[in-house]
Design a protein around this motif. Structure first.
Motif, PDB file in Angstrom:
ATOM      1  N   LEU A   3       0.780  -1.078   0.171  1.00  0.00           N
ATOM      2  CA  LEU A   3       0.085  -0.028   0.092  1.00  0.00           C
ATOM      3  C   LEU A   3       0.799   1.253  -0.023  1.00  0.00           C
ATOM      4  N   LYS A   4       0.588   2.186  -1.121  1.00  0.00           N
ATOM      5  CA  LYS A   4       1.485   3.493  -0.898  1.00  0.00           C
ATOM      6  C   LYS A   4       0.556   4.353  -0.512  1.00  0.00           C
ATOM      7  N   PHE A   5       0.801   4.923   0.549  1.00  0.00           N
ATOM      8  CA  PHE A   5      -0.311   6.292   1.130  1.00  0.00           C
ATOM      9  C   PHE A   5      -0.253   7.290   0.157  1.00  0.00           C
ATOM     10  N   THR A   6      -1.715   7.736  -0.380  1.00  0.00           N
ATOM     11  CA  THR A   6      -1.932   8.870  -1.465  1.00  0.00           C
ATOM     12  C   THR A   6      -3.220   9.449  -1.133  1.00  0.00           C
ATOM     13  N   THR A   7      -3.240  10.739  -1.519  1.00  0.00           N
ATOM     14  CA  THR A   7      -4.705  11.529  -1.293  1.00  0.00           C
ATOM     15  C   THR A   7      -4.970  11.525  -2.701  1.00  0.00           C
ATOM     16  N   SER A   8      -4.247  10.867  -3.768  1.00  0.00           N
ATOM     17  CA  SER A   8      -4.838  11.226  -5.080  1.00  0.00           C
ATOM     18  C   SER A   8      -5.779  10.033  -5.454  1.00  0.00           C
ATOM     19  N   TYR A   9      -6.903  10.315  -5.868  1.00  0.00           N
ATOM     20  CA  TYR A   9      -8.073   9.496  -6.203  1.00  0.00           C
ATOM     21  C   TYR A   9      -7.518   8.629  -7.733  1.00  0.00           C
ATOM     22  N   ILE A  10      -6.878   9.362  -8.697  1.00  0.00           N
ATOM     23  CA  ILE A  10      -6.313   8.660  -9.652  1.00  0.00           C
ATOM     24  C   ILE A  10      -5.407   7.567  -9.511  1.00  0.00           C
ATOM     25  N   GLU A  11      -4.161   8.053  -8.560  1.00  0.00           N
ATOM     26  CA  GLU A  11      -3.241   7.252  -8.055  1.00  0.00           C
ATOM     27  C   GLU A  11      -3.876   5.869  -7.486  1.00  0.00           C
ATOM     28  N   ASP A  12      -4.892   6.209  -6.466  1.00  0.00           N
ATOM     29  CA  ASP A  12      -5.191   4.964  -5.632  1.00  0.00           C
ATOM     30  C   ASP A  12      -5.945   4.151  -6.765  1.00  0.00           C
ATOM     31  N   ALA A  13      -6.795   4.671  -7.647  1.00  0.00           N
ATOM     32  CA  ALA A  13      -7.543   3.801  -8.589  1.00  0.00           C
ATOM     33  C   ALA A  13      -6.685   3.133  -9.358  1.00  0.00           C
ATOM     34  N   LEU A  14      -5.635   3.375  -9.809  1.00  0.00           N
ATOM     35  CA  LEU A  14      -4.596   2.954 -10.728  1.00  0.00           C
ATOM     36  C   LEU A  14      -3.992   1.626  -9.941  1.00  0.00           C
ATOM     37  N   SER A  15      -3.839   1.995  -8.671  1.00  0.00           N
ATOM     38  CA  SER A  15      -3.165   0.799  -7.850  1.00  0.00           C
ATOM     39  C   SER A  15      -4.119  -0.176  -7.733  1.00  0.00           C
ATOM     40  N   VAL A  16      -5.590  -0.060  -7.358  1.00  0.00           N
ATOM     41  CA  VAL A  16      -6.612  -0.824  -7.012  1.00  0.00           C
ATOM     42  C   VAL A  16      -6.697  -1.821  -8.300  1.00  0.00           C
ATOM     43  N   PHE A  17      -6.897  -1.067  -9.611  1.00  0.00           N
ATOM     44  CA  PHE A  17      -7.003  -1.740 -10.876  1.00  0.00           C
ATOM     45  C   PHE A  17      -5.681  -2.822 -11.342  1.00  0.00           C
ATOM     46  N   ARG A  18      -4.481  -2.525 -10.683  1.00  0.00           N
ATOM     47  CA  ARG A  18      -3.223  -3.087 -10.991  1.00  0.00           C
ATOM     48  C   ARG A  18      -3.400  -4.188  -9.955  1.00  0.00           C
ATOM     49  N   GLN A  19      -3.889  -4.107  -9.145  1.00  0.00           N
ATOM     50  CA  GLN A  19      -3.647  -5.086  -7.751  1.00  0.00           C
ATOM     51  C   GLN A  19      -4.805  -6.191  -8.226  1.00  0.00           C
ATOM     52  N   TYR A  20      -5.874  -5.952  -8.627  1.00  0.00           N
ATOM     53  CA  TYR A  20      -6.863  -6.770  -9.308  1.00  0.00           C
ATOM     54  C   TYR A  20      -6.285  -7.545 -10.645  1.00  0.00           C
ATOM     55  N   LYS A  21      -5.629  -6.935 -11.483  1.00  0.00           N
ATOM     56  CA  LYS A  21      -5.149  -7.603 -12.586  1.00  0.00           C
ATOM     57  C   LYS A  21      -4.034  -8.648 -12.271  1.00  0.00           C
ATOM     58  N   LEU A  22      -3.155  -8.333 -11.411  1.00  0.00           N
ATOM     59  CA  LEU A  22      -2.388  -9.315 -10.596  1.00  0.00           C
ATOM     60  C   LEU A  22      -3.062 -10.470 -10.004  1.00  0.00           C
ATOM     61  N   LEU A  23      -3.947 -10.089  -9.349  1.00  0.00           N
ATOM     62  CA  LEU A  23      -4.814 -11.327  -8.686  1.00  0.00           C
ATOM     63  C   LEU A  23      -5.592 -12.192  -9.512  1.00  0.00           C
ATOM     64  N   GLY A  24      -5.913 -11.636 -10.781  1.00  0.00           N
ATOM     65  CA  GLY A  24      -6.560 -12.459 -11.803  1.00  0.00           C
ATOM     66  C   GLY A  24      -5.483 -13.328 -12.352  1.00  0.00           C
ATOM     67  N   GLU A  25      -4.328 -13.010 -12.877  1.00  0.00           N
ATOM     68  CA  GLU A  25      -3.144 -13.521 -13.308  1.00  0.00           C
ATOM     69  C   GLU A  25      -2.581 -14.561 -12.397  1.00  0.00           C
ATOM     70  N   ARG A  26      -2.456 -14.181 -11.024  1.00  0.00           N
ATOM     71  CA  ARG A  26      -1.806 -15.201 -10.304  1.00  0.00           C
ATOM     72  C   ARG A  26      -3.020 -16.435  -9.959  1.00  0.00           C
ATOM     73  N   ALA A  27      -4.405 -16.195 -10.114  1.00  0.00           N
ATOM     74  CA  ALA A  27      -5.345 -17.332 -10.044  1.00  0.00           C
ATOM     75  C   ALA A  27      -5.049 -17.999 -11.199  1.00  0.00           C
ATOM     76  N   MET A  28      -5.054 -17.342 -12.532  1.00  0.00           N
ATOM     77  CA  MET A  28      -5.011 -18.135 -13.928  1.00  0.00           C
ATOM     78  C   MET A  28      -3.907 -19.004 -13.801  1.00  0.00           C
ATOM     79  N   LEU A  29      -2.821 -18.552 -13.195  1.00  0.00           N
ATOM     80  CA  LEU A  29      -1.559 -19.529 -13.146  1.00  0.00           C
ATOM     81  C   LEU A  29      -1.718 -20.881 -12.921  1.00  0.00           C
ATOM     82  N   GLN A  30      -2.565 -21.011 -11.887  1.00  0.00           N
ATOM     83  CA  GLN A  30      -2.901 -22.061 -11.024  1.00  0.00           C
ATOM     84  C   GLN A  30      -3.788 -23.132 -11.497  1.00  0.00           C
TER      85      GLN A  30
END
Length: 182
Positions: A3-30
């Protein structure tokens, strides 16, 4: 992902999107290639169909995001639920292309853009509302991918978050700076 502390909505939204992209990839690898395309029953979607649907949505919503309706006339939503790409490689290319649309559209934005107006299916949304709409849509489908992957992997499943009965150990690692809180 830490988690990177931010008060930027855009920065946080991008972080959340990246987190879910990675989560999906890690699941599909299994799961095996066969399991990517398997359905639990006639009414269920396979992982591949879910990927095809969300990437179709991504292309439609995020292409020319600020200037055209998010529901493109070329989108065939019903077609997203039949005939997924034939191979894992083709499916993962779709996945990458869809996410690239998301990131290309959002990365140039600033928090000053949040009040701009965009349309989705003819309805006005602020940029923030449009982002939130997808921040609720994609994680729901990534959750479906994770659930299916966990089902298919069975005993081989490697957790994507805090392992069952390991919360205290995880909390100690977080406190020591050895683990991510997200």
């Amino acid at each position: 992902m830490a988690l990177k502390f931010t008060t930027s909505y855009i920065e946080d939204a991008l972080s959340v999107f990246r987190q879910y992209k990675l989560l999906g990839e890690r699941a599909m690898l299994q799961v095996s290639d066969e399991q990517l395309f398997a359905s639990l029953d006639e009414e269920s979607n396979s992982i591949a169909i879910i990927v095809k649907h969300i990437t179709g949505n991504m292309r439609s919503r995020w292409t020319d995001f600020l200037t055209t309706d998010g529901e493109k006339p070329t989108r065939n939503r019903d077609g997203e639920f039949v005939e997924p790409p034939a191979t894992r490689e083709a499916l993962m290319r779709e996945w990458e292309d869809g996410w690239a649309c998301v990131f290309r559209a959002i990365e140039p934005l600033t928090d000053a853009d949040l009040s701009r107006t965009v349309t989705i299916r003819g309805e006005a949304h602020s940029v923030m509302q449009a982002i939130n709409r997808q921040l609720s849509h994609y994680p729901m489908h990534v959750g479906q991918i994770v659930l299916l992957a966990k089902h298919y992997a069975g005993e081989r499943w490697q957790t994507l978050s805090v392992a069952r009965n390991r919360s205290a150990e995880f909390n100690r690692k977080v406190a020591a700076g050895e683990a991510s809180q997200r």
